[in-house]
Write an enzyme that holds these catalytic residues in place. Structure first.
Site, PDB file in Angstrom:
ATOM      1  N   ASN A 230     -22.594 -14.824  35.065  1.00 14.72           N
ATOM      2  CA  ASN A 230     -23.664 -15.286  34.173  1.00 14.72           C
ATOM      3  C   ASN A 230     -23.166 -16.091  32.994  1.00 14.72           C
ATOM      4  O   ASN A 230     -23.957 -16.554  32.183  1.00 14.72           O
ATOM      5  CB  ASN A 230     -24.518 -14.103  33.730  1.00 14.72           C
ATOM      6  CG  ASN A 230     -25.307 -13.541  34.899  1.00 14.72           C
ATOM      7  OD1 ASN A 230     -25.397 -14.167  35.949  1.00 14.72           O
ATOM      8  ND2 ASN A 230     -25.835 -12.342  34.746  1.00 14.72           N
TER       9      ASN A 230
ATOM     10  N   CYS B 292     -32.939 -13.371  42.257  1.00 12.78           N
ATOM     11  CA  CYS B 292     -33.328 -12.025  42.693  1.00 12.78           C
ATOM     12  C   CYS B 292     -34.803 -11.771  42.377  1.00 12.78           C
ATOM     13  O   CYS B 292     -35.296 -12.120  41.314  1.00 12.78           O
ATOM     14  CB  CYS B 292     -32.472 -10.980  41.980  1.00 12.78           C
ATOM     15  SG  CYS B 292     -30.794 -10.952  42.615  1.00 12.78           S
TER      16      CYS B 292
ATOM     17  N   ASP C 255     -28.898  -5.417  33.936  1.00  9.49           N
ATOM     18  CA  ASP C 255     -28.128  -5.648  35.165  1.00  9.49           C
ATOM     19  C   ASP C 255     -27.300  -4.435  35.568  1.00  9.49           C
ATOM     20  O   ASP C 255     -26.842  -4.354  36.706  1.00  9.49           O
ATOM     21  CB  ASP C 255     -27.209  -6.863  35.010  1.00  9.49           C
ATOM     22  CG  ASP C 255     -28.012  -8.139  34.901  1.00  9.49           C
ATOM     23  OD1 ASP C 255     -27.443  -9.166  34.489  1.00  9.49           O
ATOM     24  OD2 ASP C 255     -29.215  -8.118  35.208  1.00  9.49           O
TER      25      ASP C 255
ATOM     26  N   ARG D  44     -23.641 -12.806  46.067  1.00 14.88           N
ATOM     27  CA  ARG D  44     -24.066 -13.751  45.035  1.00 14.88           C
ATOM     28  C   ARG D  44     -23.339 -13.458  43.718  1.00 14.88           C
ATOM     29  O   ARG D  44     -23.125 -14.370  42.911  1.00 14.88           O
ATOM     30  CB  ARG D  44     -25.573 -13.656  44.806  1.00 14.88           C
ATOM     31  CG  ARG D  44     -26.403 -14.112  46.000  1.00 14.88           C
ATOM     32  CD  ARG D  44     -27.860 -14.185  45.669  1.00 14.88           C
ATOM     33  NE  ARG D  44     -28.032 -14.887  44.409  1.00 14.88           N
ATOM     34  CZ  ARG D  44     -29.086 -14.710  43.611  1.00 14.88           C
ATOM     35  NH1 ARG D  44     -30.026 -13.871  43.936  1.00 14.88           N
ATOM     36  NH2 ARG D  44     -29.183 -15.376  42.486  1.00 14.88           N
TER      37      ARG D  44
HETATM   38  C1  EPZ Z   1     -30.345 -13.786  33.009  1.00 10.93           C
HETATM   39  O1  EPZ Z   1     -31.523 -14.062  33.749  1.00 10.93           O
HETATM   40  C2  EPZ Z   1     -29.343 -13.234  34.019  1.00 10.93           C
HETATM   41  N1  EPZ Z   1     -29.093 -14.232  35.052  1.00 10.93           N
HETATM   42  C3  EPZ Z   1     -29.911 -11.969  34.670  1.00 10.93           C
HETATM   43  O2  EPZ Z   1     -28.924 -11.450  35.553  1.00 10.93           O
HETATM   44  C4  EPZ Z   1     -30.189 -10.948  33.571  1.00 10.93           C
HETATM   45  O3  EPZ Z   1     -30.780  -9.802  34.148  1.00 10.93           O
HETATM   46  C5  EPZ Z   1     -31.145 -11.552  32.524  1.00 10.93           C
HETATM   47  O4  EPZ Z   1     -30.590 -12.785  32.008  1.00 10.93           O
HETATM   48  C6  EPZ Z   1     -31.407 -10.611  31.369  1.00 10.93           C
HETATM   49  O5  EPZ Z   1     -30.205 -10.262  30.775  1.00 10.93           O
HETATM   50  C7  EPZ Z   1     -28.235 -15.243  34.800  1.00 10.93           C
HETATM   51  O6  EPZ Z   1     -27.688 -15.354  33.711  1.00 10.93           O
HETATM   52  C8  EPZ Z   1     -27.989 -16.217  35.914  1.00 10.93           C
HETATM   53  P1  EPZ Z   1     -34.282 -13.899  30.881  1.00 10.93           P
HETATM   54  P2  EPZ Z   1     -32.735 -14.895  33.066  1.00 10.93           P
HETATM   55  O7  EPZ Z   1     -34.773 -15.290  30.774  1.00 10.93           O
HETATM   56  O8  EPZ Z   1     -32.179 -15.939  32.176  1.00 10.93           O
HETATM   57  C9  EPZ Z   1     -38.944 -13.188  30.927  1.00 10.93           C
HETATM   58  C10 EPZ Z   1     -28.022 -10.760  37.602  1.00 10.93           C
HETATM   59  O9  EPZ Z   1     -28.213  -9.745  38.312  1.00 10.93           O
HETATM   60  N2  EPZ Z   1     -39.050 -14.655  30.817  1.00 10.93           N
HETATM   61  O10 EPZ Z   1     -33.518 -13.308  29.749  1.00 10.93           O
HETATM   62  O11 EPZ Z   1     -33.666 -15.281  34.132  1.00 10.93           O
HETATM   63  C11 EPZ Z   1     -38.426 -12.773  32.290  1.00 10.93           C
HETATM   64  O12 EPZ Z   1     -39.465 -12.736  33.245  1.00 10.93           O
HETATM   65  C12 EPZ Z   1     -29.204 -11.456  36.974  1.00 10.93           C
HETATM   66  O13 EPZ Z   1     -26.910 -11.251  37.352  1.00 10.93           O
HETATM   67  C13 EPZ Z   1     -40.293 -15.221  30.632  1.00 10.93           C
HETATM   68  O14 EPZ Z   1     -41.303 -14.530  30.562  1.00 10.93           O
HETATM   69  O15 EPZ Z   1     -33.401 -13.730  32.195  1.00 10.93           O
HETATM   70  C14 EPZ Z   1     -37.852 -11.414  32.024  1.00 10.93           C
HETATM   71  O16 EPZ Z   1     -38.886 -10.447  32.040  1.00 10.93           O
HETATM   72  C15 EPZ Z   1     -30.526 -10.802  37.299  1.00 10.93           C
HETATM   73  N3  EPZ Z   1     -40.373 -16.579  30.540  1.00 10.93           N
HETATM   74  C16 EPZ Z   1     -37.299 -11.556  30.597  1.00 10.93           C
HETATM   75  O17 EPZ Z   1     -37.961 -12.693  30.023  1.00 10.93           O
HETATM   76  C17 EPZ Z   1     -39.280 -17.393  30.615  1.00 10.93           C
HETATM   77  O18 EPZ Z   1     -39.432 -18.629  30.503  1.00 10.93           O
HETATM   78  C18 EPZ Z   1     -35.798 -11.785  30.542  1.00 10.93           C
HETATM   79  O19 EPZ Z   1     -35.526 -12.968  31.259  1.00 10.93           O
HETATM   80  C19 EPZ Z   1     -38.017 -16.787  30.808  1.00 10.93           C
HETATM   81  C20 EPZ Z   1     -37.917 -15.418  30.894  1.00 10.93           C
END
Ligand code: EPZ
Length: 420
Positions: free
Chosen positions: A23, A116, A306, A398
């Site tokens: 990440n 995922c 995670d 992945r």
């Molecule tokens: C990153 O995902 C990581 N992935 C995830 O890891 C990790 O779980 C997550 O951050 C939280 O720490 C990568 O870095 C590639 P978020 P991301 O935007 O960026 C909501 C793994 O297993 N949200 O912080 O997608 C979203 O739905 C993966 O390695 C919105 O509503 O996470 C979630 O409920 C899984 N609108 C929350 O925010 C948006 O535009 C956190 O999402 C963006 C997000």
């Protein structure tokens, strides 16, 4: 189709070198598009998500070469700003190419990302932030057509949630925007700080990364750079859980203990002894684990979502009942159905999971629901009576580099085979 076969009850002992952070590597690979030159990225893990990012880089005209864990990206000749749907759908992090493409070309054509299936995972925060910086974005059956006349404009952006991906998109886009961007309620994960180190070493002017407010002063151009990716804190927690469920003693090398403070205290509450030093962590598990009263997943520096599935797997074998509250994703308990096949006693009520400890897992045939859920099934298989088979392991690949090889080096009876 490849599956993992693991025969449980071997005590894990020995030492393992931690892979680079998936990440952290993924947003840095995307940010390389903004660099008019060469990015040499060391400690880049060998993962299918990294392969997907490299396919996107090559599609838009970057020259990419790889030597073991070093990836070299030459972005001098990039000549396309569109990413086809099949490449966008391979992972979530593909959406973080939006900022770099807009900053490099002033336009981008992308679609909604994959990743995922742990929740709806909208991208509204990404899009509203790009619009705040002057991008015009129209959506037509899942395809996003984005443009900004010339350069993006620095702006004040307040995130309603400290989204990791949106923070990354904004930081990269703002690095070469006109004027200054003030990002409030930014994500504070170590991967954000690592991205800022990479960008600043390319000539960006980013202050406050890793804190709640990040100030990015736009510069004209980013130059060539060499960077080493931070270690993967979630994989560290995976090996900790593997040691914990087998009553083992494992030394994890290359970890940054301060990146996983809440995880360490959780394992200590479960009865493990955890000693840490500069870039190393030694975990010694008890004969029987204690329950952990409550785990709440939170944005960093809280307990990482995670690590939730992996730690749940461990708590299935603890004395007593533990409670987990998943506050980040609304559908991140898909591993519960699979853990129940192994004999786990887990009740789920909305975002709360109640984990009642059992004596042992019984081996079963299970299916990885997502990356971290799949890793949780591997952890469970290490402690199960008999032979557990895990399918759909491409999801595990992945994010986990050589997981069965590394566990075998610690004494696990685990193989990857081709099942008909
Ligand atoms: C990153 O995902 C990581 N992935 C995830 O890891 C990790 O779980 C997550 O951050 C939280 O720490 C990568 O870095 C590639 P978020 P991301 O935007 O960026 C909501 C793994 O297993 N949200 O912080 O997608 C979203 O739905 C993966 O390695 C919105 O509503 O996470 C979630 O409920 C899984 N609108 C929350 O925010 C948006 O535009 C956190 O999402 C963006 C997000």
């Amino acid at each position: 189709m490849e599956i993992i076969r693991v025969t449980g009850k071997n005590k894990l002992e020995g030492e393992v070198q931690l892979q680079g952070s998936k990440n952290s590597a993924l947003p840095i690979l995307a940010a390389a598009v903004s660099v008019n030159g060469i990015s040499v990225i060391h400690n880049c893990p060998s993962l299918t998500d990294v392969d997907a990012a490299i396919k996107i880089l090559e599609h838009i005209g970057c020259h990419v070469s790889r030597q073991n864990s070093t990836v070299v990206i030459d972005s001098t000749d990039v000549d396309r700003c569109d990413i086809p749907q099949h490449l966008m759908h391979e992972m979530r992090s593909s959406i973080v190419f939006l900022g770099p493409l807009l900053s490099r070309f002033g336009s981008a054509c992308v679609s909604t990302p994959g990743g995922c299936e742990i929740g709806l995972r909208p991208i509204d925060l990404h899009l509203s932030s790009m619009r705040k910086m002057g991008a015009v974005i129209t959506e037509d059956s899942g395809v996003l057509n984005c443009s900004c006349n010339g350069r993006l404009q620095g702006s004040k952006i307040v995130l309603s949630f400290p989204s990791v991906g949106a923070t990354e998109n904004i930081m990269i886009a703002a690095a070469t925007a006109k004027g200054t961007t003030v990002l409030i309620n930014a994500a504070r994960e170590p991967e954000i700080r690592d991205l800022a180190v990479y960008l600043n070493n390319c000539g960006a002017k980013i202050k406050g990364a890793g804190e709640g407010t990040v100030v990015i002063e736009g510069v004209k151009q980013l130059h060539s750079v060499e960077h080493s990716v931070i270690p993967d804190r979630i994989i560290a927690s995976t090996f900790m859980a593997a040691a914990a469920v087998t009553g083992g003693k494992v030394l994890i090398k290359g970890v940054v203990p301060s990146h996983i403070t809440p995880v360490i205290s959780t394992f200590e509450e479960a009865g493990c002894r955890v000693d840490t030093g500069a870039s190393r962590l030694y975990i010694c598990a008890p004969k029987k684990l204690n329950r952990v009263k409550t785990i709440r997943t939170m944005p960093y520096p809280g307990f990482p979502t995670d690590s939730q599935a992996i730690v749940m797997s461990m708590l299935c074998l603890a004395k007593g009942t533990s409670v987990i509250v998943e506050n980040i994703f609304e559908n991140r308990y898909r591993h519960v159905h699979e853990l129940r096949k192994l004999g786990a006693k887990i009740d789920v009520e909305g975002k709360i999971a109640i984990v009642e400890g059992v004596d042992t897992f019984k081996a079963a045939h299970v299916c990885a629901p997502d990356l971290r859920g799949g890793a949780a099934l591997v952890v469970a298989g290490l402690a199960a009576d008999g032979l557990t088979e895990i399918e759909n392991i491409k999801l595990i690949d992945r994010g986990c580099q050589d997981i069965e090889k590394l566990l075998r080096s610690l004494g696990a009876d685990i193989v990857r085979v081709n099942a008909v």
